[in-house]
Design a protein around this motif. Structure first.
Motif, PDB file in Angstrom:
ATOM      1  N   ARG A 210       3.376  18.509 -22.935  1.00  0.00           N
ATOM      2  CA  ARG A 210       3.901  19.031 -21.675  1.00  0.00           C
ATOM      3  C   ARG A 210       2.830  19.787 -20.906  1.00  0.00           C
ATOM      4  N   PHE A 211       2.611  19.374 -19.653  1.00  0.00           N
ATOM      5  CA  PHE A 211       1.653  20.059 -18.790  1.00  0.00           C
ATOM      6  C   PHE A 211       2.419  21.029 -17.884  1.00  0.00           C
ATOM      7  N   ARG A 212       2.022  22.295 -17.869  1.00  0.00           N
ATOM      8  CA  ARG A 212       2.733  23.279 -17.077  1.00  0.00           C
ATOM      9  C   ARG A 212       1.786  24.150 -16.243  1.00  0.00           C
ATOM     10  N   SER A 213       0.545  23.766 -16.144  1.00  0.00           N
ATOM     11  CA  SER A 213      -0.414  24.572 -15.388  1.00  0.00           C
ATOM     12  C   SER A 213      -0.945  23.744 -14.222  1.00  0.00           C
ATOM     13  N   PRO A 214      -0.328  23.867 -13.042  1.00  0.00           N
ATOM     14  CA  PRO A 214      -0.782  23.071 -11.895  1.00  0.00           C
ATOM     15  C   PRO A 214      -2.219  23.409 -11.522  1.00  0.00           C
ATOM     16  N   PHE A 215      -2.974  22.377 -11.193  1.00  0.00           N
ATOM     17  CA  PHE A 215      -4.372  22.595 -10.810  1.00  0.00           C
ATOM     18  C   PHE A 215      -4.444  23.175  -9.396  1.00  0.00           C
ATOM     19  N   PHE A 216      -3.602  22.653  -8.502  1.00  0.00           N
ATOM     20  CA  PHE A 216      -3.595  23.130  -7.125  1.00  0.00           C
ATOM     21  C   PHE A 216      -2.586  24.272  -7.024  1.00  0.00           C
ATOM     22  N   ALA A 217      -3.035  25.416  -6.600  1.00  0.00           N
ATOM     23  CA  ALA A 217      -2.178  26.592  -6.501  1.00  0.00           C
ATOM     24  C   ALA A 217      -1.077  26.362  -5.466  1.00  0.00           C
ATOM     25  N   PRO A 218       0.120  26.874  -5.712  1.00  0.00           N
ATOM     26  CA  PRO A 218       1.237  26.686  -4.768  1.00  0.00           C
ATOM     27  C   PRO A 218       0.952  27.231  -3.377  1.00  0.00           C
ATOM     28  N   THR A 219       0.034  28.180  -3.295  1.00  0.00           N
ATOM     29  CA  THR A 219      -0.289  28.784  -1.986  1.00  0.00           C
ATOM     30  C   THR A 219      -1.339  27.996  -1.216  1.00  0.00           C
ATOM     31  N   ASP A 220      -2.046  27.077  -1.896  1.00  0.00           N
ATOM     32  CA  ASP A 220      -3.060  26.267  -1.229  1.00  0.00           C
ATOM     33  C   ASP A 220      -2.394  25.167  -0.405  1.00  0.00           C
ATOM     34  N   HIS A 221      -3.142  24.663   0.564  1.00  0.00           N
ATOM     35  CA  HIS A 221      -2.622  23.544   1.364  1.00  0.00           C
ATOM     36  C   HIS A 221      -2.337  22.336   0.469  1.00  0.00           C
ATOM     37  N   ALA A 222      -3.276  22.036  -0.445  1.00  0.00           N
ATOM     38  CA  ALA A 222      -3.077  20.892  -1.344  1.00  0.00           C
ATOM     39  C   ALA A 222      -1.881  21.121  -2.253  1.00  0.00           C
ATOM     40  N   GLY A 223      -1.732  22.355  -2.753  1.00  0.00           N
ATOM     41  CA  GLY A 223      -0.611  22.656  -3.627  1.00  0.00           C
ATOM     42  C   GLY A 223       0.719  22.512  -2.915  1.00  0.00           C
ATOM     43  N   ARG A 224       0.794  23.004  -1.664  1.00  0.00           N
ATOM     44  CA  ARG A 224       2.038  22.878  -0.886  1.00  0.00           C
ATOM     45  C   ARG A 224       2.340  21.413  -0.588  1.00  0.00           C
ATOM     46  N   SER A 225       1.295  20.672  -0.252  1.00  0.00           N
ATOM     47  CA  SER A 225       1.478  19.259   0.060  1.00  0.00           C
ATOM     48  C   SER A 225       2.005  18.506  -1.160  1.00  0.00           C
ATOM     49  N   HIS A 226       1.412  18.771  -2.306  1.00  0.00           N
ATOM     50  CA  HIS A 226       1.864  18.097  -3.528  1.00  0.00           C
ATOM     51  C   HIS A 226       3.297  18.495  -3.873  1.00  0.00           C
ATOM     52  N   ALA A 227       3.626  19.755  -3.731  1.00  0.00           N
ATOM     53  CA  ALA A 227       4.981  20.221  -4.055  1.00  0.00           C
ATOM     54  C   ALA A 227       6.022  19.516  -3.198  1.00  0.00           C
ATOM     55  N   GLN A 228       5.715  19.291  -1.921  1.00  0.00           N
ATOM     56  CA  GLN A 228       6.651  18.594  -1.027  1.00  0.00           C
ATOM     57  C   GLN A 228       6.847  17.140  -1.475  1.00  0.00           C
TER      58      GLN A 228
ATOM     59  N   ASP B 265       2.729   9.323   1.679  1.00  0.00           N
ATOM     60  CA  ASP B 265       2.353  10.734   1.561  1.00  0.00           C
ATOM     61  C   ASP B 265       1.466  10.973   0.338  1.00  0.00           C
ATOM     62  N   PHE B 266       1.824  10.327  -0.766  1.00  0.00           N
ATOM     63  CA  PHE B 266       1.078  10.557  -2.001  1.00  0.00           C
ATOM     64  C   PHE B 266      -0.333   9.996  -1.914  1.00  0.00           C
ATOM     65  N   ILE B 267      -0.494   8.802  -1.354  1.00  0.00           N
ATOM     66  CA  ILE B 267      -1.832   8.226  -1.216  1.00  0.00           C
ATOM     67  C   ILE B 267      -2.672   9.068  -0.261  1.00  0.00           C
ATOM     68  N   GLY B 268      -2.044   9.586   0.789  1.00  0.00           N
ATOM     69  CA  GLY B 268      -2.769  10.467   1.691  1.00  0.00           C
ATOM     70  C   GLY B 268      -3.243  11.726   0.982  1.00  0.00           C
ATOM     71  N   PHE B 269      -2.360  12.338   0.191  1.00  0.00           N
ATOM     72  CA  PHE B 269      -2.740  13.514  -0.602  1.00  0.00           C
ATOM     73  C   PHE B 269      -3.867  13.159  -1.571  1.00  0.00           C
ATOM     74  N   TRP B 270      -3.761  12.008  -2.192  1.00  0.00           N
ATOM     75  CA  TRP B 270      -4.760  11.589  -3.174  1.00  0.00           C
ATOM     76  C   TRP B 270      -6.124  11.417  -2.504  1.00  0.00           C
ATOM     77  N   LEU B 271      -6.149  10.765  -1.359  1.00  0.00           N
ATOM     78  CA  LEU B 271      -7.415  10.559  -0.661  1.00  0.00           C
ATOM     79  C   LEU B 271      -8.031  11.891  -0.220  1.00  0.00           C
ATOM     80  N   ASP B 272      -7.197  12.829   0.193  1.00  0.00           N
ATOM     81  CA  ASP B 272      -7.704  14.133   0.616  1.00  0.00           C
ATOM     82  C   ASP B 272      -8.296  14.928  -0.544  1.00  0.00           C
ATOM     83  N   ASN B 273      -7.858  14.629  -1.751  1.00  0.00           N
ATOM     84  CA  ASN B 273      -8.300  15.384  -2.936  1.00  0.00           C
ATOM     85  C   ASN B 273      -8.754  14.412  -4.033  1.00  0.00           C
ATOM     86  N   GLN B 274      -9.436  13.355  -3.619  1.00  0.00           N
ATOM     87  CA  GLN B 274      -9.648  12.217  -4.511  1.00  0.00           C
ATOM     88  C   GLN B 274     -10.447  12.538  -5.766  1.00  0.00           C
TER      89      GLN B 274
END
Length: 582
Positions: free
Chosen positions: A279-297, A354-363
């Motif tokens: 079980r992975f429970r430590s997100p790499f992108f912080a919830p407060t970061d733009h990438a973290g918010r984008s992934h959470a959505q 949305d996911f591919i866009g997020f992936w490309l932004d943080n590839q």
């Protein structure tokens, strides 16, 4: 650790007049007042017992007691443990059927419906031999099974139980084969009847877009060096490529709807979710970061859609036993619920974009997190970028050609051949089912005679000859028949016909060879406990996983039981320890 070793060989044939020194399997005989070992109220499984008086004087560097009996027990389930019990006399036989559970033996692969045929292993006499073939490789592998043949009496049933088991296994195999081949024909037919107009539009757009990228990057490579940023400047086109491929897959019914959502991959892109029970429970992108918010959505949308699909009773669910999609079921769902299918498809494509866009932004980061799960290719140069786009264009062209050509002669032959095999298998199963019904009308109390059922064996033989029954169809029958035959044989070998007895003796001799027990000396394979020991140790036994008594512990080479020289000299067998030789 030093000292000579000897081997305990299980004796199969009862005609040999040799000195026996104990037995493998069966029941232990303990002294009066000695309790059968148990842990938390659950009895240990009995493995073997030896008569010390019948063992060579030099056994265990001469430290083996010169009288009495040594019994070996092991836990049947839970945390593994062994118990060694020394008895001055073998006075009381302990029969503990409850100490044996097929789920914790090498028979664990058998379905529980076969457990009613199984009992704790019978006793096999042990003889001490000075030398033996000690090759450890494969000593715990399963015995090869012989194919049933009518004219080989060695393969005939031995009682009513094995008679009906034989028929039932043949019917089961034939019906599975009929279902499998009929389904293969249906799936191919469904694939050929895909909704061509929309799929043609998608493939044409995909070909055009990929070809346009090839031309653009070819021209760009002549005047500008490659960089990931320059390649990603066509982000909208790269996202569209992925979305078009996903929609084409949806139109081709290449996966179930949840499979297209691919929630596990979305989770893994931020170090979340479960992979192989971790079980992975430590997100790499912080919830407060733009990438973290984008992934959470994106993740929230995907989780809600998966929950909706799970709770919709009309949506076909992927069979976890099958690696192929059920195109027939999905085609039926689309025809019955077109509006719902379209709504789900649009949600899937939105999440995908949305996911591919997020992936490309943080590839670079996401690719590293994905690891073996697969990465979104990041070209190292223009040649790789052009090659990837060219492959996509070529694939779209190939799929368009298939739609234009329609069903090929090979497709038609495939469908016809599989339907015919399904028909033959189904008819054969019906004939055997009729034969089973006739047999059940007979008096089960009457003595069983396999020779009275030639007609049945001929039917099975014909199925084998026509390849309707595969080579492994009778493995369960052979295994269960062997276990029943062991009990009859140990009671009175004459209860088995001469051909069956000869066949079984050869099988059991093979199993007995793989059940060879080493006493003393150095263990075969690695043994960490012995390597790290700080005092002189004696290897009491090395007991291999085997099919004679079905002792097994994972895929290890064998159970190694050790004791210190001091404890052995003082007969402190309760201090014996164990390890596994690899």
């Amino acid at each position: 650790m030093s000292g000579s070793c000897l081997f305990l060989q299980p004796l199969v044939s009862q005609s040999e007049d040799v000195a026996q020194c104990g037995h493998l399997g069966g029941n232990p005989h303990l002294a009066a007042g000695q309790a059968y070992p148990a842990r938390d109220g659950k009895p240990y499984r009995f493995l073997l017992q030896i008569d010390c008086a019948k063992m060579p004087a030099g056994t265990w560097n001469g430290l083996m007691p010169r009288s009495g009996w040594i019994s070996v027990f092991a836990t049947a389930a839970g945390q593994f443990d062994v118990r060694i019990i020394y008895s001055d006399a073998a006075e009381i036989e302990h029969h503990r059927q409850d100490a044996w559970d097929p789920k914790h033996t090498s028979l664990s692969y058998l379905d529980e419906r076969y457990h009613r045929f199984l009992e704790a292993p019978v006793a096999w006499p042990l003889i001490a031999v000075e030398a033996a073939d000690t090759s450890w490789s494969g000593r715990h592998s399963r015995t090869g099974e012989s194919s049933f043949r009518r004219f080989h009496e060695a393969g005939w049933p031995i009682d009513w139980d094995t008679h009906f088991l034989l028929i039932d296994e043949a019917i089961r195999s034939l019906e599975d084969r009929a279902q499998g081949f009929a389904d293969a024909a249906r799936q191919r037919a469904a694939k050929l009847s895909l909704p061509a107009p929309r799929l043609t539009e998608l493939l044409s757009e995909l070909r055009t877009l990929a070809s346009g990228l090839v031309g653009h990057w070819t021209e760009l490579s002549l005047r500008k060096p490659f960089s990931p940023a320059t390649w990603r400047s066509r982000k909208d086109d790269l996202v569209r490529l992925q979305v078009l491929q996903t929609e084409a897959g949806l139109e081709q019914n290449n996966n179930d709807l949840k499979g297209f959502v691919n929630l596990a991959r979305i989770e893994k892109a931020n170090n979340l979710g479960t992979v192989r029970s971790l079980r992975f429970r430590s997100p790499f992108f912080a919830p407060t970061d733009h990438a973290g918010r984008s992934h959470a959505q994106i993740l929230s949308k995907a989780e809600k859609l998966v929950a909706e699909l799970d709770n919709d009773p009309d949506v076909p669910k992927q069979d976890p036993r099958s690696l192929s999609p059920d195109r027939v079921a999905f085609a039926d769902y689309r025809s019955r619920y077109p509006a719902e299918w379209l709504r789900y498809k649009e949600k899937i494509l939105e999440i995908r974009a949305d996911f591919i866009g997020f992936w490309l932004d943080n590839q670079e980061t996401v690719n590293e997190l994905m690891g073996e799960w697969g990465r979104l290719p990041l070209p190292a140069n223009w040649v790789e970028a052009i090659d990837e786009a060219s492959q996509i264009a070529a694939w779209a062209e190939k799929e368009l050609a298939k739609i234009t050509a329609g069903a090929s002669a090979a497709d038609i032959a495939f469908i016809e051949e599989r339907n015919e095999i399904a028909r033959q298998s189904s008819e054969a199963a019906l004939k055997l089912r009729s034969a089973m019904s006739d047999a059940k009308l007979q008096d089960r109390g009457a003595t069983y005679s396999a020779s009275d059922h030639h007609h049945l064996f001929r039917q099975i033989d014909e199925c084998i000859g026509s390849a309707l029954l595969r080579d492994s169809w009778n493995v369960t029958y052979e295994t269960v028949r062997s276990e029943i035959a062991k009990r009859l044989y140990r009671h009175d070998p004459r209860q088995l016909s001469a051909p069956v007895r000869a066949h079984m003796e050869r099988r059991w001799e093979h199993e007995a060879h793989r059940a060879l027990i080493q006493v003393g000396g150095e263990p075969a394979g690695e043994c960490d406990t012995l390597t790290m020991a700080t005092e002189p140790m004696i290897m009491m036994f090395q007991i291999p996983s085997n099919d004679l008594t079905h002792f097994a512990h994972g895929d290890t080479g064998g159970l190694v039981i050790l004791i210190s020289e001091a404890d052995l000299r003082d007969r402190r067998f309760d201090r014996a320890t164990f390890d596994f030789g690899y």
